[in-house]
Design an enzyme around this catalytic site. Structure first.
Site, PDB file in Angstrom:
ATOM      1  N   CYS A  15       6.087  10.633 -20.566  1.00 30.96           N
ATOM      2  CA  CYS A  15       4.724  10.851 -20.065  1.00 30.96           C
ATOM      3  C   CYS A  15       3.942  11.596 -21.143  1.00 30.96           C
ATOM      4  O   CYS A  15       4.350  11.608 -22.305  1.00 30.96           O
ATOM      5  CB  CYS A  15       4.722  11.589 -18.723  1.00 30.96           C
ATOM      6  SG  CYS A  15       5.389  13.264 -18.764  1.00 30.96           S
ATOM      7  N   ASN A  42       5.426  15.858 -20.704  1.00 31.49           N
ATOM      8  CA  ASN A  42       6.855  16.070 -20.419  1.00 31.49           C
ATOM      9  C   ASN A  42       7.098  17.327 -19.578  1.00 31.49           C
ATOM     10  O   ASN A  42       8.099  18.018 -19.746  1.00 31.49           O
ATOM     11  CB  ASN A  42       7.700  16.100 -21.711  1.00 31.49           C
ATOM     12  CG  ASN A  42       9.209  16.023 -21.472  1.00 31.49           C
ATOM     13  OD1 ASN A  42       9.999  16.578 -22.233  1.00 31.49           O
ATOM     14  ND2 ASN A  42       9.632  15.348 -20.434  1.00 31.49           N
ATOM     15  N   ASP A  51      -1.511  10.938 -13.331  1.00 27.40           N
ATOM     16  CA  ASP A  51      -1.225  12.258 -13.919  1.00 27.40           C
ATOM     17  C   ASP A  51      -1.578  13.334 -12.889  1.00 27.40           C
ATOM     18  O   ASP A  51      -2.734  13.467 -12.493  1.00 27.40           O
ATOM     19  CB  ASP A  51      -2.089  12.397 -15.180  1.00 27.40           C
ATOM     20  CG  ASP A  51      -1.827  13.704 -15.910  1.00 27.40           C
ATOM     21  OD1 ASP A  51      -1.190  14.608 -15.333  1.00 27.40           O
ATOM     22  OD2 ASP A  51      -2.268  13.816 -17.061  1.00 27.40           O
ATOM     23  N   CYS A  58       5.423  17.262 -15.998  1.00 31.56           N
ATOM     24  CA  CYS A  58       5.203  16.867 -14.595  1.00 31.56           C
ATOM     25  C   CYS A  58       5.959  15.595 -14.213  1.00 31.56           C
ATOM     26  O   CYS A  58       6.895  15.633 -13.419  1.00 31.56           O
ATOM     27  CB  CYS A  58       3.711  16.668 -14.313  1.00 31.56           C
ATOM     28  SG  CYS A  58       2.727  18.164 -14.498  1.00 31.56           S
ATOM     29  N   ARG A  59       5.531  14.450 -14.759  1.00 30.75           N
ATOM     30  CA  ARG A  59       6.072  13.172 -14.294  1.00 30.75           C
ATOM     31  C   ARG A  59       7.428  12.809 -14.883  1.00 30.75           C
ATOM     32  O   ARG A  59       8.360  12.465 -14.145  1.00 30.75           O
ATOM     33  CB  ARG A  59       5.066  12.040 -14.599  1.00 30.75           C
ATOM     34  CG  ARG A  59       3.799  12.136 -13.781  1.00 30.75           C
ATOM     35  CD  ARG A  59       2.708  11.236 -14.334  1.00 30.75           C
ATOM     36  NE  ARG A  59       2.239  11.711 -15.635  1.00 30.75           N
ATOM     37  CZ  ARG A  59       1.348  11.102 -16.387  1.00 30.75           C
ATOM     38  NH1 ARG A  59       0.817   9.959 -15.972  1.00 30.75           N
ATOM     39  NH2 ARG A  59       0.978  11.621 -17.545  1.00 30.75           N
ATOM     40  N   SER A  60       7.557  12.822 -16.217  1.00 37.53           N
ATOM     41  CA  SER A  60       8.817  12.330 -16.795  1.00 37.53           C
ATOM     42  C   SER A  60      10.030  13.223 -16.474  1.00 37.53           C
ATOM     43  O   SER A  60      11.134  12.689 -16.318  1.00 37.53           O
ATOM     44  CB  SER A  60       8.688  12.054 -18.307  1.00 37.53           C
ATOM     45  OG  SER A  60       8.340  13.201 -19.020  1.00 37.53           O
TER      46      SER A  60
HETATM   47  P1  4NP Z   1       2.687  15.000 -17.478  1.00 38.87           P
HETATM   48  O1  4NP Z   1       1.399  15.848 -17.027  1.00 38.87           O
HETATM   49  O2  4NP Z   1       2.204  14.082 -18.573  1.00 38.87           O
HETATM   50  O3  4NP Z   1       3.055  14.265 -16.240  1.00 38.87           O
HETATM   51  O4  4NP Z   1       3.717  15.996 -17.939  1.00 38.87           O
HETATM   52  C1  4NP Z   1       0.646  16.578 -17.949  1.00 38.87           C
HETATM   53  C2  4NP Z   1       1.072  17.834 -18.321  1.00 38.87           C
HETATM   54  C3  4NP Z   1       0.329  18.564 -19.230  1.00 38.87           C
HETATM   55  C4  4NP Z   1      -0.836  18.034 -19.744  1.00 38.87           C
HETATM   56  C5  4NP Z   1      -1.243  16.770 -19.370  1.00 38.87           C
HETATM   57  C6  4NP Z   1      -0.494  16.037 -18.471  1.00 38.87           C
HETATM   58  N1  4NP Z   1      -1.614  18.788 -20.648  1.00 38.87           N
HETATM   59  O5  4NP Z   1      -2.702  18.322 -21.008  1.00 38.87           O
HETATM   60  O6  4NP Z   1      -1.185  19.860 -21.066  1.00 38.87           O
END
Ligand code: 4NP
Length: 152
Positions: A9, A12, A123, A14-16
């Protein structure tokens, strides 16, 4: 040799990490290795987002020991399957591929559920608990299908 699967994702956190924890729980560790990474580097070495840790725990999964890392081009060689969470991750990774073999390893994870529909796992970073519940459900269903496909 184990079959190696990488979940990708943006951050790294939240989702992955959830996708990694869920798929791991459905596969035999003697035959499969599952990891996750982010296209971005903001959360390298960090634990998953507390909201992802909480929703995983609610479903009996402990993802708290995972640590963030950034995707590296050697992952194309090191992994057999690379599942991305959304179309933006897909675009970012395809830009890093060098050949057809690498391109063919990268797939949108929700195409396991909604074939050829190219649906995103939204997201949830700026979202709320409902958003985390929603992505858990999507990832759990997708990982059930993937675990059946991979185990056959
Ligand atoms: P993820 O979510 O891609 O599912 O881990 C996010 C976590 C952090 C950020 C964006 C999306 N960020 O911009 O820091």
């Amino acid at each position: 040799m184990k079959t190696k699967i990488l979940m990708v994702c943006l951050g790294n956190i939240c989702r992955s990490p959830l996708a990694e924890g869920i798929l791991k729980s459905k596969l035999d560790p003697n035959y499969f290795f599952v990891d996750s990474a982010g296209t971005g580097d903001w959360h390298v070495n960090q634990a998953p987002d507390p909201r992802s840790i909480t929703i995983a725990k609610k479903h009996g999964l402990d993802i708290s020991e995972q640590r963030g890392r950034q995707f590296r081009t050697s992952d194309f060689k090191d992994f057999d399957h690379i599942f991305v969470m959304d179309n933006s991750n897909l675009k970012d990774l395809l830009l890093l591929t060098k050949n057809k073999e690498e391109r063919e390893k990268v797939k949108l994870i929700l195409n396991a559920l909604f074939e050829n529909e190219n649906v995103d796992v939204p997201d949830p970073y700026y979202g709320n608990e409902d958003d985390f519940n929603h992505i858990f459900k999507l990832l759990d269903e997708a990982c059930t299908v993937l675990s059946e496909k991979l185990s056959n």
